[in-house]
Design a protein around this motif. Sequence first.
Motif, short mmCIF file in Angstrom:
data_model
loop_
_atom_site.label_atom_id
_atom_site.label_comp_id
_atom_site.label_asym_id
_atom_site.label_seq_id
_atom_site.Cartn_x
_atom_site.Cartn_y
_atom_site.Cartn_z
N LEU A 91 0.87 -1.17 0.00
CA LEU A 91 0.00 0.00 0.00
C LEU A 91 0.91 1.22 0.00
CD1 LEU A 91 -3.04 0.58 0.17
CD2 LEU A 91 -2.76 0.78 2.64
N ILE A 92 0.69 2.13 -0.93
CA ILE A 92 1.51 3.34 -1.04
C ILE A 92 0.69 4.50 -0.47
CG2 ILE A 92 2.79 4.85 -2.60
CD1 ILE A 92 3.77 1.92 -2.59
N VAL A 93 1.23 5.17 0.53
CA VAL A 93 0.54 6.28 1.17
C VAL A 93 1.51 7.44 1.41
CG1 VAL A 93 -1.16 4.80 2.32
CG2 VAL A 93 0.94 5.40 3.50
N VAL A 94 0.95 8.60 1.62
CA VAL A 94 1.74 9.77 2.01
C VAL A 94 1.31 10.14 3.42
CG1 VAL A 94 2.27 12.19 1.58
CG2 VAL A 94 1.96 10.62 -0.33
N ARG A 95 2.27 10.14 4.33
CA ARG A 95 2.00 10.52 5.72
C ARG A 95 3.00 11.58 6.13
NH1 ARG A 95 1.11 4.87 8.49
NH2 ARG A 95 -0.98 4.47 7.75
N GLU A 96 2.45 12.67 6.62
CA GLU A 96 3.28 13.78 7.09
C GLU A 96 4.31 14.17 6.04
OE1 GLU A 96 4.80 12.85 10.97
OE2 GLU A 96 2.80 12.38 11.73
N GLY A 97 3.88 14.16 4.77
CA GLY A 97 4.74 14.58 3.67
C GLY A 97 5.71 13.54 3.17
N GLN A 98 5.69 12.33 3.74
CA GLN A 98 6.63 11.29 3.32
C GLN A 98 5.87 10.17 2.59
OE1 GLN A 98 9.00 9.81 6.52
NE2 GLN A 98 10.18 11.70 6.69
N LEU A 99 6.44 9.72 1.48
CA LEU A 99 5.89 8.62 0.71
C LEU A 99 6.31 7.31 1.38
CD1 LEU A 99 4.35 8.00 -1.93
CD2 LEU A 99 6.57 7.74 -3.02
N LEU A 100 5.32 6.48 1.73
CA LEU A 100 5.60 5.23 2.42
C LEU A 100 5.05 4.05 1.64
CD1 LEU A 100 4.49 6.25 6.03
CD2 LEU A 100 6.80 6.23 5.13
N GLU A 101 5.76 2.93 1.66
CA GLU A 101 5.29 1.67 1.11
C GLU A 101 5.05 0.74 2.29
OE1 GLU A 101 8.00 -0.02 -1.68
OE2 GLU A 101 7.97 1.73 -2.98
N ILE A 102 3.80 0.33 2.48
CA ILE A 102 3.45 -0.54 3.59
C ILE A 102 3.23 -1.94 3.05
CG2 ILE A 102 1.84 -0.96 5.48
CD1 ILE A 102 1.11 2.03 5.34
N PRO A 103 4.07 -2.91 3.45
CA PRO A 103 3.87 -4.29 2.99
C PRO A 103 2.50 -4.81 3.44
CG PRO A 103 5.99 -4.04 4.09
CD PRO A 103 5.22 -2.79 4.33
N SER A 104 1.90 -5.69 2.64
CA SER A 104 0.54 -6.16 2.93
C SER A 104 0.43 -6.81 4.31
CB SER A 104 0.07 -7.13 1.86
OG SER A 104 0.90 -8.26 1.80
N GLU A 105 1.48 -7.48 4.75
CA GLU A 105 1.40 -8.13 6.07
C GLU A 105 1.43 -7.14 7.23
OE1 GLU A 105 5.63 -8.36 4.50
OE2 GLU A 105 3.67 -8.97 3.74
N ASP A 106 1.84 -5.90 6.96
CA ASP A 106 1.89 -4.87 8.00
C ASP A 106 0.67 -3.95 8.00
OD1 ASP A 106 4.34 -5.89 8.69
OD2 ASP A 106 5.50 -4.30 7.71
N ILE A 107 -0.24 -4.15 7.07
CA ILE A 107 -1.41 -3.28 6.96
C ILE A 107 -2.43 -3.65 8.03
CG2 ILE A 107 -3.36 -2.60 5.52
CD1 ILE A 107 -1.59 -3.25 3.08
#
Length: 69
Positions: free
Chosen positions: A39-55
């Motif tokens: 999952l690709i998200v932007v949090r507090e101005g930073q682009l993050l890639e969250i692996p499916s097992e961590d969602i």
Amino acid sequence: MNLKPIDMAKDSDARYAVAAMQRAAQAACHLAKQTHTKLIVVREGQLLEIPSEDITLDDFAPFKPIVSQ
């Protein structure tokens, strides 16, 4: 510029936009988990890639919209 909270908007579409975005975020979260996709998200101005097992759904709990001035 109108700085009133979005839930006070005269337009019903605007009032319900935040809830719709929250539902969309949760749907994206479920889909990413089902398909084992990051999952690709932007949090507090930073682009993050969250692996499916961590969602988790806690990551997408109700949020407060950011009002830009």
